[in-house]
Design a protein around this motif. Structure first.
Motif, mmCIF file in Angstrom:
data_model
loop_
_atom_site.group_PDB
_atom_site.id
_atom_site.type_symbol
_atom_site.label_atom_id
_atom_site.label_comp_id
_atom_site.label_asym_id
_atom_site.label_seq_id
_atom_site.Cartn_x
_atom_site.Cartn_y
_atom_site.Cartn_z
ATOM 1 N N VAL A 183 22.072 -49.571 17.159
ATOM 2 C CA VAL A 183 22.482 -50.972 17.129
ATOM 3 C C VAL A 183 22.843 -51.367 15.706
ATOM 4 O O VAL A 183 22.379 -50.764 14.738
ATOM 5 C CB VAL A 183 21.380 -51.909 17.676
ATOM 6 C CG1 VAL A 183 21.177 -51.696 19.162
ATOM 7 C CG2 VAL A 183 20.070 -51.730 16.906
ATOM 8 N N ARG B 193 30.499 -52.716 21.817
ATOM 9 C CA ARG B 193 30.525 -51.790 22.952
ATOM 10 C C ARG B 193 30.937 -50.387 22.494
ATOM 11 O O ARG B 193 30.349 -49.390 22.923
ATOM 12 C CB ARG B 193 31.492 -52.317 24.019
ATOM 13 C CG ARG B 193 31.449 -51.503 25.326
ATOM 14 C CD ARG B 193 30.059 -51.606 25.972
ATOM 15 N NE ARG B 193 29.852 -50.642 27.007
ATOM 16 C CZ ARG B 193 29.685 -50.964 28.306
ATOM 17 N NH1 ARG B 193 29.703 -52.226 28.689
ATOM 18 N NH2 ARG B 193 29.450 -50.034 29.201
ATOM 19 N N ARG C 8 25.159 -43.261 22.200
ATOM 20 C CA ARG C 8 24.167 -43.262 23.278
ATOM 21 C C ARG C 8 23.138 -42.148 23.096
ATOM 22 O O ARG C 8 23.467 -41.021 22.738
ATOM 23 C CB ARG C 8 24.852 -43.070 24.626
ATOM 24 C CG ARG C 8 25.732 -44.239 25.063
ATOM 25 C CD ARG C 8 24.915 -45.444 25.483
ATOM 26 N NE ARG C 8 25.785 -46.572 25.854
ATOM 27 C CZ ARG C 8 25.333 -47.740 26.216
ATOM 28 N NH1 ARG C 8 24.038 -47.961 26.286
ATOM 29 N NH2 ARG C 8 26.177 -48.715 26.533
ATOM 30 N N HIS D 214 27.929 -48.900 20.555
ATOM 31 C CA HIS D 214 26.825 -48.531 21.441
ATOM 32 C C HIS D 214 27.188 -47.320 22.313
ATOM 33 O O HIS D 214 26.390 -46.389 22.452
ATOM 34 C CB HIS D 214 26.446 -49.726 22.332
ATOM 35 C CG HIS D 214 25.938 -50.897 21.562
ATOM 36 N ND1 HIS D 214 25.883 -52.175 22.093
ATOM 37 C CD2 HIS D 214 25.470 -51.014 20.286
ATOM 38 C CE1 HIS D 214 25.397 -53.008 21.191
ATOM 39 N NE2 HIS D 214 25.147 -52.332 20.095
ATOM 40 N N PRO E 284 20.814 -51.703 23.858
ATOM 41 C CA PRO E 284 22.092 -52.253 23.406
ATOM 42 C C PRO E 284 22.177 -53.772 23.452
ATOM 43 O O PRO E 284 22.900 -54.385 22.651
ATOM 44 C CB PRO E 284 23.119 -51.607 24.353
ATOM 45 C CG PRO E 284 22.331 -51.105 25.518
ATOM 46 C CD PRO E 284 20.988 -50.757 24.980
ATOM 47 N N CYS F 166 20.694 -46.687 21.996
ATOM 48 C CA CYS F 166 21.864 -46.433 21.163
ATOM 49 C C CYS F 166 21.546 -46.854 19.735
ATOM 50 O O CYS F 166 20.464 -47.367 19.451
ATOM 51 C CB CYS F 166 23.064 -47.228 21.683
ATOM 52 S SG CYS F 166 22.841 -49.021 21.592
#
Length: 310
Positions: A199, A142, A149, A145, A228, A197
């Motif tokens: 990865v 999280r 962004r 990501h 994501p 994003c």
């Protein structure tokens, strides 16, 4: 499961040893002494750990110019520099091995720090609880990501899916079923144009080390502008396809819940996950050492995609 075995040592005067001791000079004031070499397998390239005896210093060398997998035609220097840049970028957001140096003249090697810990794949094989490691992975992903962004490129996500289908050499009727299901996903609002994003790209249990916290390794497959949930889907497929994964459904739900910021996000991620789990199953099905499971993996991938019809 990764295995490390000693294969020798680097003699004084060896060009690669001299280069290593040069880039590590601030950590090796006495010149490094004996350098023991351990090969790490399996890996898509030659990967070795170099231990400077008596110093507590170890580094990992990954040689892009010495592939060991099916993919052998690529620009080794470009791949080396790409992983180096991505590790440096990710390091500002999450825990990764420090990227130390690259060396084109030594088989396009990237040298990183050696991070201690047990891989989540090893924990899974041992039957250990994965709730704490998966919480760490979810929060790591999280942060990665959210910190990278950008706009999404769903065409690239679908192109990657078709490339995996090509690599699996499916019979024509099965390929046509996959094509129809992918068409349904394309026209569905579940994966519409939106935010993307950077990865991790190769979110397998073997690429996360757990030592009370989580460290992500191997950013060779990292990509920008990706959805994501791609990382979550690949990891979920790997967990479900792993031996001894009796609690796979609970683990997958836990991963999604820990990744999501609220119930609405959790529902959205749950709706999108089957697409990327199918992609994860196809990644595994193409591997020659998983040939005995190929039919099951393809059936799982098809069943995941068929969720769009529910």
């Amino acid at each position: 499961m990764s295995v490390e075995r000693e294969i020798g040592h680097l003699e004084a005067g060896d060009a690669f040893r001299d280069w290593l001791t040069g880039i590590l000079a601030d950590r090796l004031p006495d010149g490094g002494g004996d350098v023991r070499v351990y090969r790490i397998e399996p890996a898509s390239h030659l990967v070795c750990r170099y231990e400077f005896a008596g110093t507590g210093v170890s580094v990992i060398g990954k040689f892009f110019g010495a592939p060991t997998g099916a993919k052998t035609r690529y620009n080794a220097d470009a791949a080396m520099e790409n992983e180096f840049r991505r590790l440096r970028r990710a390091a500002g957001l999450v825990r990764v091995p420090p990227a130390i140096a690259t060396g084109s003249r030594f088989n396009s090697v990237i040298v990183t720090g050696c991070v201690p810990g047990t891989t989540v794949r090893e924990l899974l094989a041992a039957g250990a609880s994965l709730y704490e490691p998966l919480t760490g992975i979810a929060r790591l992903l999280r942060r990665l990501h959210d910190g990278t962004r950008t706009h999404g490129d769903r065409e690239r996500d679908f192109a990657y899916f078709h490339a995996l289908l090509d690599q699996n050499n499916l019979p024509a009727p099965l390929r046509e079923r996959f094509n129809r299901l992918l068409g349904a996903w394309w026209h569905s609002p579940r994966i519409g144009p939106g935010t993307g994003c950077m990865v991790h790209g190769d979110a397998t249990p073997g690429n996360y080390l757990f030592d009370g916290g989580v460290c992500a390794i191997d950013f060779e497959g990292s990509r920008d502008h990706a959805h994501p949930v791609r990382d979550l889907g690949i990891l979920a497929a790997e967990i479900k396809a792993s031996p001894g994964s009796a609690r796979a459904e609970d683990y997958i739900g836990h991963l999604l819940w820990q990744y999501s910021s609220d119930e609405e996000e959790f529902r959205y991620h749950t709706a999108v996950l089957p697409f990327f789990m199918a992609l994860g199953h196809l990644r595994i099905a193409r591997l020659p050492w998983r040939a005995a499971e190929r039919d099951w993996l393809l059936a799982e991938a098809e069943a995941c995609l068929a969720a769009i019809q529910g």
